[in-house]
Design a protein around this motif. Structure first.
Motif, short mmCIF file in Angstrom:
data_model
loop_
_atom_site.label_atom_id
_atom_site.label_comp_id
_atom_site.label_asym_id
_atom_site.label_seq_id
_atom_site.Cartn_x
_atom_site.Cartn_y
_atom_site.Cartn_z
N ARG A 51 0.06 1.60 14.33
CA ARG A 51 -1.11 1.74 13.46
C ARG A 51 -0.81 2.67 12.29
O ARG A 51 -1.55 2.69 11.30
N GLY A 52 0.28 3.45 12.40
CA GLY A 52 0.62 4.36 11.32
C GLY A 52 1.92 4.02 10.62
O GLY A 52 2.12 4.42 9.48
N ARG A 53 2.81 3.31 11.31
CA ARG A 53 4.11 2.97 10.73
C ARG A 53 4.36 1.48 10.86
O ARG A 53 3.82 0.83 11.76
N ASP A 54 5.21 0.96 10.00
CA ASP A 54 5.57 -0.45 10.07
C ASP A 54 6.25 -0.74 11.41
O ASP A 54 7.10 0.02 11.87
N SER A 111 -2.59 9.38 7.40
CA SER A 111 -3.95 9.18 7.89
C SER A 111 -3.98 9.06 9.40
O SER A 111 -4.86 9.63 10.07
N TYR A 112 -2.98 8.37 9.96
CA TYR A 112 -2.93 8.22 11.42
C TYR A 112 -2.58 9.55 12.08
O TYR A 112 -3.23 9.97 13.04
N HIS A 138 -9.91 7.50 -0.92
CA HIS A 138 -9.25 8.67 -0.34
C HIS A 138 -9.78 9.95 -1.00
O HIS A 138 -9.07 10.61 -1.77
N LEU A 187 0.84 -1.19 0.00
CA LEU A 187 0.00 0.00 0.00
C LEU A 187 0.88 1.24 0.00
O LEU A 187 2.10 1.15 0.12
N SER A 242 -3.43 10.53 2.09
CA SER A 242 -3.84 9.16 1.77
C SER A 242 -2.94 8.09 2.35
O SER A 242 -3.34 6.93 2.43
N GLY A 243 -1.73 8.42 2.75
CA GLY A 243 -0.80 7.42 3.25
C GLY A 243 -1.22 6.86 4.59
O GLY A 243 -1.94 7.51 5.36
N LYS A 244 -0.74 5.66 4.88
CA LYS A 244 -1.07 5.05 6.17
C LYS A 244 -0.59 5.91 7.33
O LYS A 244 -1.32 6.12 8.31
N ARG A 267 2.36 3.79 1.92
CA ARG A 267 2.64 3.97 3.34
C ARG A 267 2.85 5.45 3.68
O ARG A 267 2.54 5.89 4.78
#
Length: 370
Positions: free
Chosen positions: A193-196, A136-137, A124, A12, A131-133, A14
């Protein structure tokens, strides 16, 4: 050379924004017209910002094909549409403008690209930049706060005096519910929840308190109204003045950016593997974002040793530390590596720790000096 980067989930987008600011990028790299640059793609912002300094070439590289796809979409928009479409699709003009601009963009995309990006904008509707993970967080934090704290945060970008700004923060936010809410939201458990989660593997300090301390330091030392990353971090795309936007997203640079795009190539792969290949031998300067957060000190040392095994290597590498201390104590290597730890600029995102500049110099240069 395969590393721990290969363990990341790459399914996705990120990152929809580059958090390493252009001001620090320009200061550290000192780009000139002879430079061949390697830049981590991420959301593409600093690839485009680097092009605005008129280098000989820019190679954008990322292991994540979706990050490269995002940059190629931006390239397509700039080459085929006017600034208003670009500005709207980024999300600066609101959801209705995003939808209208998408209808315009769709007509110029290949059919396969149309289906992908149609589904993307359905998911989005606010545009590309949120739009990134991670984005968004991050931009959801503001909405978790009560109205009084939101109002006080907004007050921070109305000051034109750093001392008054800091005094207000200490009086009205530092001793309020804002502090524990911030620390909890950016705790190790929640930040995943927002980063790997691999980003946190080598972190040694509690993340929420570390980020809060860095925020406090920035409030006391830089005017927040002029800091794009601070404003985006807390308020997203709300009320962003044109003169605080990253250079690649400003109207006055649009025509020149379009002219420069022919110098860009986009590669899927690992940055260090590319630098050590025959294709990377011509690279003179590299901006590597914070990719070394994902590797151990031992792996970082292996990378540095591999670079100095090439006797003619003349390369400047710049990267950002977030939770680790890569490169901070490294140097010498028989005179082949010069290390400079750079402080964050007033335009930086507060959550970075520092910027590291490594200059790899040719062996013959060292010998002549000796």
């Amino acid at each position: 050379m395969k590393s721990e980067f290969t363990q990341l989930n790459l399914d996705l987008i990120r990152y929809s924004l580059v958090w390493e600011d252009s001001h620090s990028l320009y200061e550290a790299l000192e780009i000139d017209q002879t430079d061949h640059l390697l830049v981590i793609t991420s959301a593409g912002c600093n690839v485009l910002n680097a092009l605005l300094r008129n280098p000989a070439s820019v190679t954008a590289i990322d292991l994540n094909p979706f990050q490269n796809k995002l940059l190629l979409l931006k390239k397509h928009i700039v080459l085929n549409h006017d600034y208003e479409v670009f500005y709207a699709l980024l999300g600066f003009a609101g959801k209705t403008a995003v939808n209208d601009a998408w209808n315009t963009l769709m007509k110029t995309l290949a059919s396969g690209e149309q289906s992908f990006w149609s589904a993307f904008f359905d998911e989005h509707p606010g545009g590309l930049l949120t739009s990134g993970k991670l984005e968004s967080y991050i931009t959801s934090f503001y909405d978790t706060l009560d109205q009084d704290i939101q109002d006080k945060l907004q007050q921070l970008i109305r000051f034109d005096n750093i001392k008054a700004q800091y005094a207000f923060f200490k009086a009205h936010l530092d001793n309020s519910d804002f502090k524990p809410a911030f620390i909890a939201y950016y705790s190790e458990e929640n930040l995943q929840r927002g980063r790997d989660s691999n980003l946190l593997k080598y972190a040694s300090d509690p993340i929420g308190p570390a980020f809060y301390d860095r925020l406090l330091k920035q409030v006391s030392s830089a005017l927040l109204s002029a800091n794009f990353h601070f404003r985006f971090f807390f308020f997203g795309l709300r009320n962003l003045p044109a003169d605080v936007l990253p250079p690649c997203y400003r109207r006055r640079n649009y025509a020149f950016l379009r002219q420069q795009l022919g110098k860009m190539q986009v590669v899927e792969g690992e940055a260090m593997e590319h630098l050590l290949s025959k294709y990377g031998s011509s690279i003179t300067k590299a901006a590597l974002s914070n990719i070394f957060e994902y590797i151990s000190q031992e792996e970082f040392g292996h990378i540095c040793r591999a670079l100095i095994e090439e006797p003619d290597r003349n390369l400047r590498v710049v990267f950002w530390n977030l939770l680790n201390s890569q490169g901070e104590g490294r140097g010498n290597s028989n005179g082949r590596i010069a290390v400079k730890k750079r402080p964050l600029s007033s335009k930086s995102s507060f959550y970075f720790k520092n910027i590291i500049q490594l200059q790899f110099v040719p062996e013959k240069t060292v010998n002549l000096t000796d």
